[in-house]
Design a protein around this motif. Structure first.
Motif, PDB file in Angstrom:
ATOM      1  N   GLN A  83       0.886  -1.189   0.036  1.00 52.64           N
ATOM      2  CA  GLN A  83      -0.207   0.541   0.009  1.00 52.64           C
ATOM      3  C   GLN A  83       0.951   1.230   0.027  1.00 52.64           C
ATOM      4  OE1 GLN A  83      -3.062   0.333  -0.067  1.00 52.64           O
ATOM      5  NE2 GLN A  83      -3.130  -1.681  -0.724  1.00 52.64           N
ATOM      6  N   ALA A  84       1.890   1.432   0.969  1.00 50.40           N
ATOM      7  CA  ALA A  84       3.200   2.551   0.701  1.00 50.40           C
ATOM      8  C   ALA A  84       3.517   2.594  -0.420  1.00 50.40           C
ATOM      9  CB  ALA A  84       4.258   1.793   1.801  1.00 50.40           C
ATOM     10  N   LEU A  85       3.963   1.232  -1.390  1.00 47.95           N
ATOM     11  CA  LEU A  85       4.523   1.971  -2.709  1.00 47.95           C
ATOM     12  C   LEU A  85       2.909   2.494  -3.672  1.00 47.95           C
ATOM     13  CD1 LEU A  85       6.788  -0.203  -4.816  1.00 47.95           C
ATOM     14  CD2 LEU A  85       4.098  -0.337  -5.714  1.00 47.95           C
ATOM     15  N   LEU A  86       2.080   1.763  -3.741  1.00 46.39           N
ATOM     16  CA  LEU A  86       0.591   1.930  -4.527  1.00 46.39           C
ATOM     17  C   LEU A  86       0.304   3.720  -4.258  1.00 46.39           C
ATOM     18  CD1 LEU A  86      -0.887  -0.559  -4.682  1.00 46.39           C
ATOM     19  CD2 LEU A  86       0.349  -0.123  -6.276  1.00 46.39           C
ATOM     20  N   GLN A  87       0.241   4.054  -3.185  1.00 48.40           N
ATOM     21  CA  GLN A  87      -0.017   5.531  -2.641  1.00 48.40           C
ATOM     22  C   GLN A  87       1.567   6.274  -2.985  1.00 48.40           C
ATOM     23  OE1 GLN A  87      -1.501   6.142   1.197  1.00 48.40           O
ATOM     24  NE2 GLN A  87      -3.111   4.917   0.741  1.00 48.40           N
ATOM     25  N   ALA A  88       2.041   6.089  -3.119  1.00 44.83           N
ATOM     26  CA  ALA A  88       3.893   6.356  -3.435  1.00 44.83           C
ATOM     27  C   ALA A  88       3.280   7.422  -4.463  1.00 44.83           C
ATOM     28  CB  ALA A  88       4.691   6.892  -2.681  1.00 44.83           C
ATOM     29  N   ARG A  89       2.943   6.154  -5.838  1.00 38.83           N
ATOM     30  CA  ARG A  89       3.236   6.104  -7.031  1.00 38.83           C
ATOM     31  C   ARG A  89       1.755   6.918  -7.673  1.00 38.83           C
ATOM     32  NH1 ARG A  89       5.789   0.535  -9.577  1.00 38.83           N
ATOM     33  NH2 ARG A  89       8.123   1.185  -8.297  1.00 38.83           N
ATOM     34  N   GLN A  90       0.412   6.890  -7.016  1.00 40.34           N
ATOM     35  CA  GLN A  90      -0.151   8.337  -6.777  1.00 40.34           C
ATOM     36  C   GLN A  90      -0.167   9.304  -6.517  1.00 40.34           C
ATOM     37  OE1 GLN A  90      -2.385   6.980  -8.250  1.00 40.34           O
ATOM     38  NE2 GLN A  90      -4.309   5.224  -7.400  1.00 40.34           N
ATOM     39  N   ARG A  91       0.896   9.489  -5.755  1.00 42.54           N
ATOM     40  CA  ARG A  91       1.178  10.752  -5.280  1.00 42.54           C
ATOM     41  C   ARG A  91       2.520  12.006  -6.633  1.00 42.54           C
ATOM     42  NH1 ARG A  91       0.460  14.102  -1.000  1.00 42.54           N
ATOM     43  NH2 ARG A  91       2.276  15.467  -1.060  1.00 42.54           N
ATOM     44  N   GLY A  92       2.821  10.254  -6.236  1.00 44.47           N
ATOM     45  CA  GLY A  92       4.542  10.940  -7.271  1.00 44.47           C
ATOM     46  C   GLY A  92       4.710  10.532  -8.218  1.00 44.47           C
ATOM     47  N   GLY A  93       4.163   9.000  -9.540  1.00 46.46           N
ATOM     48  CA  GLY A  93       4.073   8.271 -10.466  1.00 46.46           C
ATOM     49  C   GLY A  93       5.052   7.319 -10.338  1.00 46.46           C
ATOM     50  N   PRO A  94       5.333   6.290 -11.262  1.00 43.69           N
ATOM     51  CA  PRO A  94       5.986   4.988 -10.894  1.00 43.69           C
ATOM     52  C   PRO A  94       7.591   5.154 -10.152  1.00 43.69           C
ATOM     53  CG  PRO A  94       5.923   5.847 -13.114  1.00 43.69           C
ATOM     54  CD  PRO A  94       5.547   7.104 -13.110  1.00 43.69           C
ATOM     55  N   GLN A  95       7.976   6.113 -10.392  1.00 42.82           N
ATOM     56  CA  GLN A  95       9.745   5.966 -10.100  1.00 42.82           C
ATOM     57  C   GLN A  95       9.282   6.618  -8.274  1.00 42.82           C
ATOM     58  OE1 GLN A  95      11.722   4.655 -11.716  1.00 42.82           O
ATOM     59  NE2 GLN A  95      10.205   4.358 -12.969  1.00 42.82           N
ATOM     60  N   ALA A  96       8.180   7.124  -7.889  1.00 40.06           N
ATOM     61  CA  ALA A  96       8.465   7.814  -6.906  1.00 40.06           C
ATOM     62  C   ALA A  96       8.717   6.850  -5.193  1.00 40.06           C
ATOM     63  CB  ALA A  96       6.509   8.500  -6.780  1.00 40.06           C
ATOM     64  N   LEU A  97       8.447   5.321  -5.518  1.00 38.83           N
ATOM     65  CA  LEU A  97       8.877   4.546  -4.511  1.00 38.83           C
ATOM     66  C   LEU A  97       9.202   2.929  -5.171  1.00 38.83           C
ATOM     67  CD1 LEU A  97       9.580   4.808  -1.000  1.00 38.83           C
ATOM     68  CD2 LEU A  97       7.660   3.596  -1.634  1.00 38.83           C
ATOM     69  N   THR A  98      10.939   2.464  -4.594  1.00 38.56           N
ATOM     70  CA  THR A  98      11.085   1.424  -5.612  1.00 38.56           C
ATOM     71  C   THR A  98      10.985   0.363  -4.807  1.00 38.56           C
ATOM     72  OG1 THR A  98      12.650   0.968  -4.562  1.00 38.56           O
ATOM     73  CG2 THR A  98      13.355   1.694  -6.315  1.00 38.56           C
ATOM     74  N   VAL A  99      10.636  -1.250  -5.562  1.00 37.64           N
ATOM     75  CA  VAL A  99      10.213  -1.987  -4.179  1.00 37.64           C
ATOM     76  C   VAL A  99      11.011  -2.178  -2.739  1.00 37.64           C
ATOM     77  CG1 VAL A  99       8.945  -3.496  -5.539  1.00 37.64           C
ATOM     78  CG2 VAL A  99      10.877  -3.815  -5.808  1.00 37.64           C
ATOM     79  N   ARG A 100      12.361  -1.751  -2.984  1.00 42.24           N
ATOM     80  CA  ARG A 100      12.812  -1.789  -2.070  1.00 42.24           C
ATOM     81  C   ARG A 100      13.111  -1.145  -1.089  1.00 42.24           C
ATOM     82  NH1 ARG A 100      14.262  -5.125  -5.728  1.00 42.24           N
ATOM     83  NH2 ARG A 100      15.550  -7.053  -5.201  1.00 42.24           N
ATOM     84  N   GLN A 101      13.106   0.371  -1.434  1.00 40.63           N
ATOM     85  CA  GLN A 101      12.409   1.658  -0.731  1.00 40.63           C
ATOM     86  C   GLN A 101      11.349   1.510   0.313  1.00 40.63           C
ATOM     87  OE1 GLN A 101      12.486   4.760  -3.949  1.00 40.63           O
ATOM     88  NE2 GLN A 101      14.445   4.803  -3.167  1.00 40.63           N
ATOM     89  N   ALA A 102      10.625   0.414  -0.566  1.00 38.56           N
ATOM     90  CA  ALA A 102       9.251   0.106   0.653  1.00 38.56           C
ATOM     91  C   ALA A 102      10.018  -0.523   1.366  1.00 38.56           C
ATOM     92  CB  ALA A 102       7.740  -0.541  -0.673  1.00 38.56           C
ATOM     93  N   LEU A 103      10.756  -1.842   1.298  1.00 40.78           N
ATOM     94  CA  LEU A 103      10.686  -2.549   2.064  1.00 40.78           C
ATOM     95  C   LEU A 103      11.788  -2.318   3.366  1.00 40.78           C
ATOM     96  CD1 LEU A 103      11.709  -5.363   3.530  1.00 40.78           C
ATOM     97  CD2 LEU A 103      13.669  -6.462   1.646  1.00 40.78           C
TER      98      LEU A 103
END
Length: 446
Positions: free
Chosen positions: A334-354
């Motif tokens: 969910q953190a990854l999805l919300q970050a990308r909704q706000r800032g686009g597909p590069q806003a948060l990577t899978v490793r940054q979410a982890l």
């Protein structure tokens, strides 16, 4: 020793070290080796675990929860935060220690089954003649076997003073401060391997007086413990703060001494760019609760902007009355999805979410030297996720499988080298008995 071999390893160390096929060795409560290929250990009686088809990560760190709310899930399903609180406060006013213990035990069991080894729980409801609420939480943490950062919350601003809580649910200023100090003196363990720590946590600006905010911060710093509160969760809160004190919630918090590297704040959804910069400069942490924010429609927190500013950002489930799933594993997704909704597909990577779910959370709680990564010398808090089933077939990146796919089963979870979950089942308590106790407690409360 416990030796996990043949597994993918995501260490979340400062270099982001990963091994496609590696090992983790645990001796007592600490990690003694992490590396590629099979483990090299001296002869002896060791427990060897074949991690084929699995991924090892640090245990997840939940930076914000309200465990008592497990007894009131599913209510006010279509309400704003303030509407939701108004409906639920009268019910929470009937809590007693037995209900809190049953709810907390159930919530902690669910968290453990989703890979969570450390839980920060913010408990601010202390009905009169309701027993020892903090002791009820401590015994629940001990039963399940995770680490607990128990935030002794407080409210002293009831409806008659312009606050949201009913007057019968708030404490006096003196009672709140005394109860908080007693919780610290009785339960706080400052040791590096602590299982229980206490933090100071007035609930929020709309339920706490200015004096309590100030004196609580002074108490925390005198006692050497951390500070936590809700902040900037909704636009309603911002409007109220502007009307009452002429500034935003973040400006109000700073004026009261509530920014600093010993503070982490829950939600921080509505922050101006200047406030984001101040959190970064001061090292103030943020507990990002994406599912709860979505459930209540409060908005999308600027998690990526906070990370870029240098603020510690961890993940939180929040209370189960606003996140009925109650698990931490799905918050990575969910953190990854919300970050990308706000800032686009590069806003948060899978490793940054982890990272947010592990090291980011450890930083929020001031335990980055002990938890949050798989490194020799750190506490052996880890999760072994099973990724060899149909749900993950063909996903070659195990971290992507964990973050983007359905939450995997936890094959093994250790806390300080002790088994809490094995084979996808809780090993420290009986799940059926916990569920039965929760149903009875919830029914009695309602």
């Amino acid at each position: 020793m416990i030796i996990i071999e043949n597994a993918a390893i995501a260490t979340v160390d400062p270099d982001g070290t990963e091994h496609r096929n590696g090992h983790v060795v645990v001796d007592g409560e600490r990690i003694v080796a992490v590396g590629a290929g099979p483990a090299s250990v001296p002869p002896g009686e060791h427990t060897r675990i074949d991690g084929t088809g699995c991924l090892v990560t640090p245990g997840l760190v939940n930076t914000h929860h309200h465990l008592y709310q497990w007894a009131t899930r599913g209510l006010a399903a279509d309400s704003t935060l303030f509407e939701w609180l108004v409906e639920l406060y009268p019910i929470w006013g009937r809590l007693d220690a037995e209900i809190t213990h049953a709810a907390a035990t159930a919530g902690l069991a669910r968290l453990a089954l989703t890979g969570c080894t450390t839980v920060a729980d913010h408990h601010y409801v202390f009905p009169r003649d309701a027993g020892d609420q903090i002791e009820a939480l401590v015994t629940a943490v001990t039963t399940i076997g995770v680490r607990g950062h128990l935030v002794r919350g407080s409210m002293d601003r009831g409806e008659s003073d312009g606050g949201l809580p009913p007057d019968n649910l708030v404490e006096t200023l003196d009672a709140a401060l005394l109860g908080t100090e007693q919780a610290i003196d009785t339960h706080h363990d400052p040791a590096p391997n602590a299982r229980i720590r206490i933090a100071v946590g007035p609930c929020s600006p709309f339920s706490v007086s200015e004096q309590l905010m100030k004196e609580a911060a002074e108490l925390a710093r005198r006692k050497g413990v951390r500070l936590h509160t809700h902040l900037a969760e909704t636009l309603d809160e911002e409007r109220q703060c502007l009307a009452e004190v002429g500034c935003t919630p973040a400006e109000y918090a700073e004026a009261l001494g509530w920014l600093g590297d010993d503070v982490w704040l829950a939600h921080t959804v509505h922050l101006a760019p200047g406030a984001i910069a101040r959190l970064g400069v001061t090292g103030t942490g943020s507990a990002h609760c994406p599912t709860s924010n979505g459930r209540l429609g409060t908005g999308i927190a600027p998690a990526r902007d906070l990370i870029d500013a240098g603020a510690p950002v961890g993940l939180g489930v929040d209370g189960a009355a606003s996140n009925e799933s109650g698990g931490l594993g799905e918050e990575l997704h969910q953190a990854l999805l919300q970050a990308r909704q706000r800032g686009g597909p590069q806003a948060l990577t899978v490793r940054q979410a982890l990272w947010m779910g592990t090291m980011g959370g450890a930083r929020c709680l001031g335990r980055q030297d002990e938890l949050g990564s798989l490194e020799p010398g750190k506490l052996a808090d880890l999760a072994l996720w099973r990724l060899d089933g149909l749900r993950y077939a063909g996903i070659t990146d195990p971290v992507a499988a964990l973050v983007l796919g359905a939450v995997p089963d936890v094959e093994l979870m250790l806390v300080g080298g002790e088994t809490v979950v094995a084979g996808g089942e809780l090993r420290t308590a009986d799940e059926a008995a916990i569920a039965a106790q929760l149903r009875a407690a919830s029914g009695r409360l309602r």
